[in-house]
Design a protein around this motif. Sequence first.
Motif, PDB file in Angstrom:
ATOM      1  N   PRO A 165       0.807  -1.220   0.000  1.00  0.00           N
ATOM      2  CA  PRO A 165       0.000   0.000   0.000  1.00  0.00           C
ATOM      3  C   PRO A 165       0.840   1.271   0.000  1.00  0.00           C
ATOM      4  CG  PRO A 165      -0.981  -1.586   1.474  1.00  0.00           C
ATOM      5  CD  PRO A 165       0.299  -2.205   0.979  1.00  0.00           C
ATOM      6  N   TYR A 166       0.570   2.154  -0.978  1.00  0.00           N
ATOM      7  CA  TYR A 166       1.236   3.439  -1.056  1.00  0.00           C
ATOM      8  C   TYR A 166       0.416   4.404  -0.225  1.00  0.00           C
ATOM      9  CZ  TYR A 166       3.147   7.719  -3.080  1.00  0.00           C
ATOM     10  OH  TYR A 166       3.739   8.950  -3.259  1.00  0.00           O
ATOM     11  N   THR A 167       1.026   4.964   0.818  1.00  0.00           N
ATOM     12  CA  THR A 167       0.217   5.676   1.814  1.00  0.00           C
ATOM     13  C   THR A 167       0.216   7.195   1.650  1.00  0.00           C
ATOM     14  OG1 THR A 167       2.078   5.626   3.332  1.00  0.00           O
ATOM     15  CG2 THR A 167       0.442   3.881   3.562  1.00  0.00           C
ATOM     16  N   LEU A 174      -1.316   9.065  -0.059  1.00  0.00           N
ATOM     17  CA  LEU A 174      -2.489   9.409  -0.860  1.00  0.00           C
ATOM     18  C   LEU A 174      -3.732   9.402   0.015  1.00  0.00           C
ATOM     19  CD1 LEU A 174      -3.966   6.477  -1.164  1.00  0.00           C
ATOM     20  CD2 LEU A 174      -2.522   6.224  -3.148  1.00  0.00           C
ATOM     21  N   ILE A 220      -8.024   8.503  -0.304  1.00  0.00           N
ATOM     22  CA  ILE A 220      -9.011   7.837  -1.174  1.00  0.00           C
ATOM     23  C   ILE A 220     -10.420   8.241  -0.767  1.00  0.00           C
ATOM     24  CG2 ILE A 220      -9.874   5.641  -2.031  1.00  0.00           C
ATOM     25  CD1 ILE A 220      -7.342   4.330  -1.520  1.00  0.00           C
ATOM     26  N   GLU A 256     -18.008   5.554   3.307  1.00  0.00           N
ATOM     27  CA  GLU A 256     -17.242   4.714   4.229  1.00  0.00           C
ATOM     28  C   GLU A 256     -16.902   5.467   5.503  1.00  0.00           C
ATOM     29  OE1 GLU A 256     -17.198   1.662   3.567  1.00  0.00           O
ATOM     30  OE2 GLU A 256     -17.654   1.770   1.437  1.00  0.00           O
ATOM     31  N   LEU A 271     -17.368   5.923   9.498  1.00  0.00           N
ATOM     32  CA  LEU A 271     -17.667   5.003  10.587  1.00  0.00           C
ATOM     33  C   LEU A 271     -18.850   5.550  11.385  1.00  0.00           C
ATOM     34  CD1 LEU A 271     -13.978   4.275  11.657  1.00  0.00           C
ATOM     35  CD2 LEU A 271     -15.428   3.000  10.071  1.00  0.00           C
ATOM     36  N   ARG A 313     -18.573   7.368  14.812  1.00  0.00           N
ATOM     37  CA  ARG A 313     -17.719   8.544  14.948  1.00  0.00           C
ATOM     38  C   ARG A 313     -18.422   9.751  14.333  1.00  0.00           C
ATOM     39  NH1 ARG A 313     -11.810   8.379  14.817  1.00  0.00           N
ATOM     40  NH2 ARG A 313     -11.125   6.547  15.953  1.00  0.00           N
ATOM     41  N   LEU A 321      -9.625  10.091  11.984  1.00  0.00           N
ATOM     42  CA  LEU A 321      -9.182   8.693  11.902  1.00  0.00           C
ATOM     43  C   LEU A 321      -7.874   8.594  11.111  1.00  0.00           C
ATOM     44  CD1 LEU A 321     -10.034   5.645  12.396  1.00  0.00           C
ATOM     45  CD2 LEU A 321     -10.858   5.692  10.040  1.00  0.00           C
ATOM     46  N   GLN A 322      -7.833   9.353  10.013  1.00  0.00           N
ATOM     47  CA  GLN A 322      -6.640   9.387   9.154  1.00  0.00           C
ATOM     48  C   GLN A 322      -5.388   9.737   9.975  1.00  0.00           C
ATOM     49  OE1 GLN A 322      -5.275   8.563   5.901  1.00  0.00           O
ATOM     50  NE2 GLN A 322      -6.829   9.853   4.983  1.00  0.00           N
ATOM     51  N   GLU A 353      -5.117   9.565  13.402  1.00  0.00           N
ATOM     52  CA  GLU A 353      -4.877   8.569  14.453  1.00  0.00           C
ATOM     53  C   GLU A 353      -4.131   7.356  13.908  1.00  0.00           C
ATOM     54  OE1 GLU A 353      -8.594   7.559  16.390  1.00  0.00           O
ATOM     55  OE2 GLU A 353      -9.169   9.673  16.323  1.00  0.00           O
ATOM     56  N   ILE A 354      -4.589   6.858  12.760  1.00  0.00           N
ATOM     57  CA  ILE A 354      -3.974   5.654  12.196  1.00  0.00           C
ATOM     58  C   ILE A 354      -2.518   5.918  11.824  1.00  0.00           C
ATOM     59  CG2 ILE A 354      -4.028   4.031  10.249  1.00  0.00           C
ATOM     60  CD1 ILE A 354      -6.279   3.496  12.139  1.00  0.00           C
ATOM     61  N   ARG A 355      -2.261   7.103  11.315  1.00  0.00           N
ATOM     62  CA  ARG A 355      -0.895   7.428  10.899  1.00  0.00           C
ATOM     63  C   ARG A 355      -0.004   7.809  12.069  1.00  0.00           C
ATOM     64  NH1 ARG A 355      -0.548   8.408   5.288  1.00  0.00           N
ATOM     65  NH2 ARG A 355      -2.557   8.000   4.322  1.00  0.00           N
ATOM     66  N   ARG A 370     -11.430  13.848   4.892  1.00  0.00           N
ATOM     67  CA  ARG A 370     -10.606  12.791   5.462  1.00  0.00           C
ATOM     68  C   ARG A 370      -9.482  12.403   4.510  1.00  0.00           C
ATOM     69  NH1 ARG A 370     -13.765   7.449   6.509  1.00  0.00           N
ATOM     70  NH2 ARG A 370     -13.793   7.593   4.254  1.00  0.00           N
TER      71      ARG A 370
END
Lengths: 267, 278
Positions: A84-86, A88, A90, A96, A98, A101, A109-110, A112-114, A157
């Motif tokens: 996965p190229y991150t 970027l 989408i 999509e 949640l 939230r 979320l973007q 937090e995950i990163r 997002r």
Amino acid sequence: MSLVLAATNESALIDLRAVAKTYETDTGPVHALARVDLKIKRGEFVSLLGPSGCGKTTLMSLIAGLATPSEGEVRIDDMSIRSPYTNLGIVFQNAELLDWRTAIQNIMLQIEIRGLDVKTYLPIARKLLAQVGLKEFENKYPDELSGGMKQRVALCRALIHDPEILLMDEPFGALDAMTRDQMNADLQRIWMQSKKTAILVTHSIDEAVFMSDRVIVMSARPASVVEDLQIDLPRPRSLDVRDTPEFNEYTAHLRARFKALGVFSND
Amino acid sequence: MTETVMTQIQSTSAKAVTKKSKGFGFLVPVCSLLASVLLWEGIVRFFSVPVYILPPPSSIFHTAIAQHQYLLKHAISTSWAIFLGFVWAFAIGIPLATVMTFSASLRRAIYPLLIVAQVLPKVALAPLFIVWFGFGMFPKVVMTFLIALFPIVIDTLAGLSTVRPESLMLLRSMGATRWQSFWKVRLPTALPHIFSGLKIAMTFAVVGAIVAEFVASDSGLGYVLVDARANLDMVMVFAAIIWLIVLGFLFFLAVELAERLFVKGSSHRRSQELGAGL
């Protein structure tokens, strides 16, 4: 050295070299994509236009590194993409988001995950929401938002971490025509401000011409590139541009192209 | 244009709130419950039904309150069995379902065992439990655990596979690890399903504890039931049943409260719909 590198990057940020994709299924192999060569420049807005189920989405997941090509190679920034190229963002057809939230939490979320700093990005998330006209809605849950609003949140997002590339897979396909027009205008405005390299998967000829610098016409499965059409309409484009003869020349040309491909067989 | 849409949305949501808070809907079931109790009392008195066949509600409630020390002691014993069995079923069921979600071979290995354990009438095991575990708390907890496990595993399994593939793709594009995908998306998506499983498991757990107490125990409300019936003390039988109803209701309420705490947004309404089947 860096100058040379910059020069090559200028020529093509995304470089698909003889990319093909075959899926193994229970009922035998499915050829989703047949040998695609495609170069996309930095900052370009490119649409992938074709009939539904023609492998446009496959092509998009190959660029994102979410799937690996059966043949050929995907290169971004001169690096071969195998995972996965991150760098970027989408946007999918269904936002999509949640359910549990709020709008702003979905955007974050973007971050937090990163593992990025939440405090730094919270004001940016608010600013993005304001830019898409959802300032008052940051604490609303997705089921309190309309379809268009959800897609705006999804767009925020996809942009909050300031990625190099923005991928959109039929993002407005589920919206009514008027909301869709508004979203197209808004997206153009946001894109012109952020200057991302953008790839829009769509099956709307009007949308593709209105949004893009280049329209890549794809055939039915197994998909391949049939035409690479440059759209030379001045920006910013207002929605009225769709009533001009220049615009209609492009759309008429593309419609004729699809007719020749057998996509419209009714008339 | 957007302004009007906003106000429309705000006004409709405001309307929904006022509608909800205005309702006296809870009065209807209370009235029907009261009416049926009164009808019962009337019939027993009018036809002079002997107490050892069907006691009147008035004497049942009287005993349920007057004998509260005796009943409370046994209710606490039953509560421990329900609580411990349920907690074990939860602590083992959720990880089991998680493992089964991620490994197809483990799923194939565990699933038939689970089905066998479920279709097997657990009451038939109770006499065996006396031999293996003797009397006391342990056999009760094992029985409760066995009965509560199945709905938790099945519903968690279903819940963990409802996640949309696009959601997982999105997470991968953010560079999420498998653990992050599970924790941030897959598990929360499954929560409404998990809670509907937990609600069913909780009602089953009460049944499990009572069944074990029928067969292999010298304490608990199930034991009280058996003992009172042997003495033809029907009033005590019914008083114990009243306590059981209250106990089961409180345990169910606890799960419901936990659900309200953990499930937010529209998934809350979704879980309510799933739970409506109960």
